[in-house]
Design an enzyme around this catalytic site. Structure first.
Site, short mmCIF file in Angstrom:
data_model
loop_
_atom_site.label_atom_id
_atom_site.label_comp_id
_atom_site.label_asym_id
_atom_site.label_seq_id
_atom_site.Cartn_x
_atom_site.Cartn_y
_atom_site.Cartn_z
N ASP A 9 0.85 -1.20 0.00
CA ASP A 9 0.00 0.00 0.00
C ASP A 9 0.88 1.24 0.00
O ASP A 9 1.73 1.42 0.88
CB ASP A 9 -0.90 -0.03 1.25
CG ASP A 9 -1.99 1.04 1.22
OD1 ASP A 9 -3.16 0.68 1.41
OD2 ASP A 9 -1.66 2.23 1.02
N GLU A 108 -3.12 -0.10 -3.94
CA GLU A 108 -2.92 -1.34 -3.17
C GLU A 108 -2.83 -2.55 -4.09
O GLU A 108 -3.51 -2.58 -5.11
CB GLU A 108 -4.13 -1.65 -2.29
CG GLU A 108 -4.49 -0.69 -1.25
CD GLU A 108 -5.81 -1.14 -0.61
OE1 GLU A 108 -5.93 -2.31 -0.22
OE2 GLU A 108 -6.71 -0.30 -0.53
P1 TTP Z 1 -5.33 5.23 1.01
O1 TTP Z 1 -4.35 4.13 0.75
O2 TTP Z 1 -6.50 4.93 1.89
O3 TTP Z 1 -4.59 6.48 1.66
P2 TTP Z 1 -3.15 7.05 1.42
O4 TTP Z 1 -2.35 6.23 0.47
O5 TTP Z 1 -3.29 8.49 1.03
O6 TTP Z 1 -2.51 7.02 2.87
P3 TTP Z 1 -1.87 5.79 3.67
O7 TTP Z 1 -0.43 6.13 3.80
O8 TTP Z 1 -2.59 5.78 4.98
O9 TTP Z 1 -2.12 4.56 2.85
O10 TTP Z 1 -5.90 5.78 -0.35
C1 TTP Z 1 -5.12 5.92 -1.54
C2 TTP Z 1 -5.46 7.19 -2.29
O11 TTP Z 1 -6.85 7.21 -2.58
C3 TTP Z 1 -5.19 8.44 -1.50
O12 TTP Z 1 -3.86 8.90 -1.65
C4 TTP Z 1 -6.20 9.40 -2.02
C5 TTP Z 1 -7.35 8.55 -2.48
N1 TTP Z 1 -8.45 8.65 -1.49
C6 TTP Z 1 -9.45 9.61 -1.70
O13 TTP Z 1 -9.41 10.35 -2.69
N2 TTP Z 1 -10.43 9.71 -0.76
C7 TTP Z 1 -10.50 8.92 0.36
O14 TTP Z 1 -11.42 9.06 1.18
C8 TTP Z 1 -9.47 7.94 0.55
C9 TTP Z 1 -9.48 7.06 1.78
C10 TTP Z 1 -8.47 7.85 -0.41
MG MG Z 2 -2.20 4.14 0.71
#
Ligand code: TTP
Ligand code: MG
Length: 362
Positions: A9, A108
């Protein structure tokens, strides 16, 4: 033997890409999402970096609230096309590490390493390589969980962010999960958790200590699934083996780069054995054999040979691989990684056992 599943991820994905492209933002709170319009903006945060998270900011938070908490943050509009392109580039890297690969959303993916690694230590080495390659080629970091099931791997990848590796072996599952809040289980969000809390179930350990029939009585089908996850039971495959599968491959990195033929040979034998275990299990035959070799400094070559018909023959594959390897035997650099790929697959066809003599005309 336990399965070995990776969940990868990307860390604060959208924000990481923007910081990569504008290094001046490094170390500052960066928020991707709607325009805050000095606190009057509508819309929400897509994501923010870890510096911004220190102010309590998170995905889906109203942008006006974010602005109140962190007015000095750098607010940027999302650039979906750019993230999509970067996501594809990352997936291309991940997919090379195992054919048994599943992309989930933009940032992911799962990789099943069961058939191509001998233990968790070897999986950890591959994991480090993945992180290095993503950082070097894409310029952003990725966190990875290594565990015996998909759900555990997913929980693990979130444990040590950013740029973390978390290993959960079968014997440490209970220790790893028992004190975690139940919302760490994918599928239990802020709303669902209330139902569990009301019944006194707050930690994953509480789920483990609740008998399955009670969980089913209280929460129905969902209760069974949650109980299984908490007990490390999840046999969902990363990828079903089906006709569309194009190849089966494995690769190994040397502990330290080598030019010793015996070491290289024994790695090839190892990999070949692993692949054939899977080949036999799934009753596959193949026509194309590919050698992959990487030298110190990441220079990588592949060489292939396609046979006139499908076979299933471990010894013959090794012979071909060694023939293909001859081209590189006087290479000046040491070998870092070797791999074998079998492609042009066919299933459910009676395997043709061959011997070397029948191929002497090739
Ligand atoms: P995530 O993997 O949930 O978040 P992230 O990669 O930004 O942070 P982490 O380090 O905790 O993994 O989501 C991946 C991408 O999806 C994120 O960068 C932006 C997008 N996203 C949205 O646009 N809205 C949302 O509510 C979420 C959860 C993610
Ligand atoms: Mg992420």
């Amino acid at each position: 033997m336990s399965r070995i599943v990776l969940h990868c991820d990307l860390d604060c994905f959208f924000a990481a890409v923007e910081i990569r492209d504008n290094p001046q933002l490094k170390g500052k709170p960066v928020i991707i999402g709607a325009d805050p319009k000095e606190g009057k903006g509508r819309g929400v945060i897509s994501t923010c970096n870890y510096e911004a998270r220190k102010y309590g900011l998170h995905s889906a938070m109203p942008i006006s609230q974010a602005y109140r908490r962190c007015p000095h943050g750098f607010y940027l509009k999302p650039n979906g096309n750019k993230y999509f392109k970067v996501s594809n580039e990352v997936m291309d890297i991940l997919e090379k590490y195992s054919d048994n690969f599943q992309r989930v959303g933009t940032d992911e993916a799962y990789l099943e390493l069961t058939e191509i690694t001998k233990d968790f230590e070897e999986a950890e080495k591959i994991t480090k390589e993945i992180q290095e390659e993503v950082l070097k080629k894409i310029g952003i970091t990725i966190s990875i969980g290594i565990a015996p099931t998909k759900s555990l791997a997913k929980i693990a990848s979130d444990e040590n962010k950013p740029n973390g590796i978390t290993i959960v072996k079968p014997e440490t599952v209970y220790e790893f999960l028992k004190d975690m809040d139940i919302t760490r289980i994918p599928g239990i969000g802020k709303k669902t958790k209330v139902y569990f809390y009301k019944k006194g179930i707050k930690k994953i350990g509480d789920i483990i200590n609740t008998p399955l029939p009670t969980m089913i009585k209280l929460f129905g089908k969902h209760g069974r699934w949650i109980w299984n996850v908490a007990n490390g039971l999840d046999n969902r495959k990363v990828k079903e083996f089906h006709e569309e599968r194009k190849s089966i491959s494995a690769e190994r990195t040397f502990f330290s780069d080598t030019d010793k033929f015996n070491e290289i040979l024994s790695k090839f034998e190892d990999i070949n054995k692993k692949i054939h275990k899977s080949i036999l299990k799934h009753q596959i035959t193949y026509k194309t054999i590919t050698l992959k070799i990487r030298f110190e400094g990441f220079v990588t070559y592949t060489r292939s040979r396609t046979l006139p018909f499908h076979i299933q023959d471990e010894k013959y594959v090794l012979t071909i691989i060694l023939e293909l390897f001859k081209e590189f035997s006087n290479h000046k650099k040491k070998v870092r990684l070797v791999g074998i790929k079998l492609s042009n697959l066919e299933r459910n066809q009676r395997a043709r056992q061959t011997n070397l003599i029948s191929f002497s005309y090739i």
